[in-house]
Every structure is written in C-alpha cells, then in structure tokens.
Design an enzyme around this catalytic site. Structure first.
Site, PDB file in Angstrom:
ATOM      1  CG  ASP A 144      13.723  -3.872  -2.096  1.00  0.00           C
ATOM      2  OD1 ASP A 144      13.811  -4.311  -3.252  1.00  0.00           O
ATOM      3  OD2 ASP A 144      12.653  -3.791  -1.473  1.00  0.00           O
ATOM      4  N   GLY A 183      15.082 -11.918  -8.334  1.00  0.00           N
ATOM      5  CA  GLY A 183      15.642 -13.004  -9.141  1.00  0.00           C
ATOM      6  C   GLY A 183      16.051 -12.629 -10.552  1.00  0.00           C
ATOM      7  CG  ASP A 204       7.053  -7.942  -3.105  1.00  0.00           C
ATOM      8  OD1 ASP A 204       8.140  -8.048  -3.698  1.00  0.00           O
ATOM      9  OD2 ASP A 204       6.738  -6.942  -2.442  1.00  0.00           O
TER      10      ASP A 204
HETATM   11  C1  GAL Z   1       9.561  -4.417  -2.178  1.00  0.00           C
HETATM   12  C2  GAL Z   1      10.062  -5.661  -1.480  1.00  0.00           C
HETATM   13  C3  GAL Z   1       9.219  -5.864  -0.244  1.00  0.00           C
HETATM   14  C4  GAL Z   1       9.341  -4.649   0.653  1.00  0.00           C
HETATM   15  C5  GAL Z   1       8.993  -3.375  -0.124  1.00  0.00           C
HETATM   16  C6  GAL Z   1       9.291  -2.130   0.689  1.00  0.00           C
HETATM   17  O1  GAL Z   1      10.292  -4.244  -3.325  1.00  0.00           O
HETATM   18  O2  GAL Z   1       9.982  -6.768  -2.347  1.00  0.00           O
HETATM   19  O3  GAL Z   1       9.625  -7.038   0.435  1.00  0.00           O
HETATM   20  O4  GAL Z   1      10.644  -4.571   1.159  1.00  0.00           O
HETATM   21  O5  GAL Z   1       9.702  -3.300  -1.328  1.00  0.00           O
HETATM   22  O6  GAL Z   1       8.951  -0.953   0.016  1.00  0.00           O
END
Ligand code: GAL
Length: 419
Positions: A144, A183, A204
């Site tokens: 991520d 994206g 999200d």
């Molecule tokens: C965001 C991600 C979420 C979750 C979160 C965890 O960037 O889009 O789905 O994983 O981080 O901190």
C-alpha cells in the site's frame, strides 16, 4: 539482429506469478476493525467462515491489513516485526492454522518508511520482507502506497511495485500481489506486466451507496467506484484485476474504521452484484462473527459468486445508460451471458433488455434465470421487461436456446438445474 537485442533489453518480458486466475475472494480486517486486530479475532473469523458456509462458497483469503506490526515509526528506526501482544503465536502459526482449514493468509505492508497507519514500512528492505512473508507461509500481500506519489513519474511508481514483485517472485512461493495505489499513474496500464494481480482503481470506499459529500473528503461511495471503473474493463482478466476496494456489505454504518452511515439491504446487495459483475476482488469487510442472516444470504449467493469467479474472466461492460437506468452485461465461459439492470433513481422503474439490441448477440430465443430469486423465468423471443426498485440491481443469466444453422433451428443448450 543488433536491433532486436536492443529492443529486447529495453522492454523486459512481463512478469507473472500465474496466480489469481479468478479474483481473490475472502475477508480483510480493515473495513470494520482498522488497526484493532489480533490473533483471536482472526481465528474466530476463520471458524465463523467455516461454520457459516463462506469458506465453502469460495471465500478462502483471510487478510490482515495494517496494524499487525509491532512498531510505529520509520523503518530506519525500527525493524518490521509482528506485534507479540496482538499475535502471541506469531504469523507462521496463524497461516498454518488457516492452511490446515483450507484457507489462505494475507498480510499488509507498503513501499514507504511507514505504512498508512504509521507502522514500519518495507522501504529498502523489500527482499528481506518478502523472504520473511514467504517463510511465514503468506499467500497474499497488500502493498500500500497510501495514495501517495500522485504526481510522481510513472517510472518511479513502476520501480516501487517492480521491486516488491521481484522480491516475491524470488521466493518461489505463490504470493498474490495487490498494489494498493488509488489508481494514480494509470496503474491499470502497466501493473499486470510487473506481476501485480490486482490494483485499486480509486480511493478508499466509504460505507455509503451514494453519498457524494464524502467524496470531497477523499472517500468514494459504491456508485463512485462503479463509475471510476467504466473504461477500465479491458485491463482486467485472469491474473490481473481492477480492484474496486473491499466490500461494505454488513457494516450497517457501525464500522470502527470507515466513514459513512451505512446502506440499505437492497443497496448492499446491489453493491455485491456489481462487484461480482466487474470481477473485482471481493474481500468482505464486515465482522463475520456477527453477520445478520440477510447479509450472509447476500454474500453466499453462489450464482452471483459464480459470475465473479467465471473462468473466462470477461468483465461486465455498461451497454446502456438511460440516465438513472443502466444495463451491464458480460459473456461467461459456457457461452451464456450475465445481465445486470441497475436503477440508480429514487423510484421503482420498468427496465428491459434485449440480447440483440443491447448486447449485439443475435439470440432469437433464450432462457432467463433470475440469480437473486434463484428461479428460471422462462423462454423469451422478445425483450425482457421487469420492475427494478430504487437502488436495486436485478441480475439474470441468459442462454441462447435456438439458432438458425443453414436455415434449420436447433436447441443449443438447456437451463441448468437450480443450485
Ligand atoms: C489505506 C488503504 C486502506 C487501508 C489503510 C491502512 O491507504 O487504502 O484500504 O489498507 O490504508 O492503513
């Protein structure tokens, strides 16, 4: 010849781990629990998925999101270790627990010094971390970037995901790779060649069906995610999928983590049908231990799951858009077609579809099965017209019954028995 070698050197062969030939489906900890996760929760979730039929319906991934790590702060200052208070037996023990029950364990990290929730990331330690994950028996990695690098050159984004993909491939253990990246940089155009199995197409999800107010605050509701995917269908297929984010079915506005006030039963069911049609990974975000019967019935509709898991991996296209009324269709591996009628409007509407008109499929006579009512509706030789409630999606599987071959008519297939 010299030319050929130069061209080859400039364009490395695409990487592939041969995994995720159908979209990964299972559970992920984030949408309901955020960082508040631990071993007992995961064990109980596995047991609940076995007891309530979800595992047998295909939900085999059990994915830890952010919050399993021991330290908050940069990787320069801390190692990446499991939090021994939250996971006293360690991650290898947990993946073994999942494997013994026919399930798979996923884990989470990111390319930065810290993850999105502030835990130590993998930057500079990709090879070590991939090795550690493989030794733990991990089956899926959500990697991520926290929606960062929005304006970074594509080459930089590609370097980030290629580095982890190569590190995982070197382990010779099948680990599905999810590039969670909002994206940016048209990731759908190049991630598959780097060995990425799915990539988020937007920000999200919020626990809303249609609440544009949250979009301004970064979050996307169900319809935002759906609209974001229009035009991206061609980038998805076996092994590489557009990811519309984790499911919100069953959250009912009570998530500890997501914003949003929840959706109605009809809207959650529509959301589930849409994610199945567009072949998104389907990671349930709710507390599985407390699913109400309606949510469980939604999530375990095997006829809808079969669309998502269809081996041909064709992604639904929007074939009609009459304002609030939209028609999506996709061809399935056995030659039948799935049709979804979506009413985004505020009142019940009559909607119709015709294979010839909407799908350019010359079906003269076709059978229609309603995949939510689990009923064969009969044989049609004209457009099918049905009522669709506000925010409902009705989903059908249609099969050609008669065709003219050299002027003769013949039965092509018959409707399968109800599952
Ligand atoms: C965001 C991600 C979420 C979750 C979160 C965890 O960037 O889009 O789905 O994983 O981080 O901190």
């Amino acid at each position: 010849m010299v030319f050929a070698i130069a061209a080859h050197a400039a364009t490395p062969a695409p990487r592939s781990n041969g995994l995720a030939l159908t979209p990964p489906i299972g559970w992920s900890s984030w949408n309901n629990f955020g960082e508040d996760i631990n071993e007992q929760l995961v064990v109980d979730t596995i047991e609940a998925m076995i007891a309530n039929g979800m595992r047998d319906a295909g939900y085999v991934f059990v994915n830890l999101d952010d919050g399993w790590q021991r330290y908050k702060g940069t990787r320069r200052d801390h190692p990446l270790e499991v939090d021994p208070k939250k996971f006293p037996h360690g991650i290898a023990w947990l993946s073994n627990y999942a494997h013994e029950r026919g399930m798979k364990l996923g884990i989470y990290s990111g390319p930065g010094q810290t993850t999105c929730a502030g835990y130590t990331g993998s930057e500079g330690h990709e090879a070590d971390d991939a090795k550690m994950f493989a030794n733990w028996g991990i089956d899926h990695l959500k990697y991520d970037s926290c929606c960062s690098h929005r304006d970074a050159p594509k080459t930089e984004l590609q370097r980030i995901f290629r580095t982890m993909s190569d590190a995982l491939l070197a382990q010779k253990r099948g680990i599905v790779l999810h590039a969670c990246h909002c994206g940016w940089g048209d990731i759908w155009e190049w991630a598959s060649d780097l060995g990425v199995n799915h990539w988020r197409i937007g920000q999200d999800i919020s626990d809303d069906f249609n609440y544009p107010g949250n979009r301004e605050k970064y979050y996307f509701d169900v319809l935002d995610q759906l609209d974001r995917g229009v035009g991206l269908e061609k980038y998805a297929g076996p092994g590489h999928w557009n990811d519309y984010d984790m499911l919100i079915v069953g959250l009912d506005g009570k998530s500890k983590q997501l914003v949003g006030t929840g959706a109605s039963n009809t809207e959650y069911r529509t959301h589930f049908s849409l994610w199945a049609m567009v072949s998104s990974p389907m990671l349930v975000g709710a507390d599985i231990r407390k699913l109400d019967p309606y949510s469980l019935e939604t999530l375990t509709n095997k006829e809808i799951i079969a669309l998502n898991q269809d081996p041909a991996g064709n992604v639904a296209q929007k074939v009609r858009d009459d304002g609030d009324l939209e028609v999506f269709t996709r061809e399935l591996a056995d030659g039948s077609h799935a049709v979804l009628l979506l009413n985004r409007g505020a009142t019940t509407a009559e909607m119709s579809f015709s294979p010839r008109r909407d799908m350019q499929v010359p079906m003269d006579r076709f059978s229609v099965r309603d995949l939510w009512k689990h009923r064969n509706l009969g044989t049609y030789d004209m457009p099918v017209t049905v009522e669709v409630q506000s925010h409902e999606a009705r989903v059908f599987r249609i099969r050609q019954l008669t065709t003219s071959v050299n002027g003769r008519s013949g039965e092509l297939s018959t409707e399968p028995a109800a599952r």
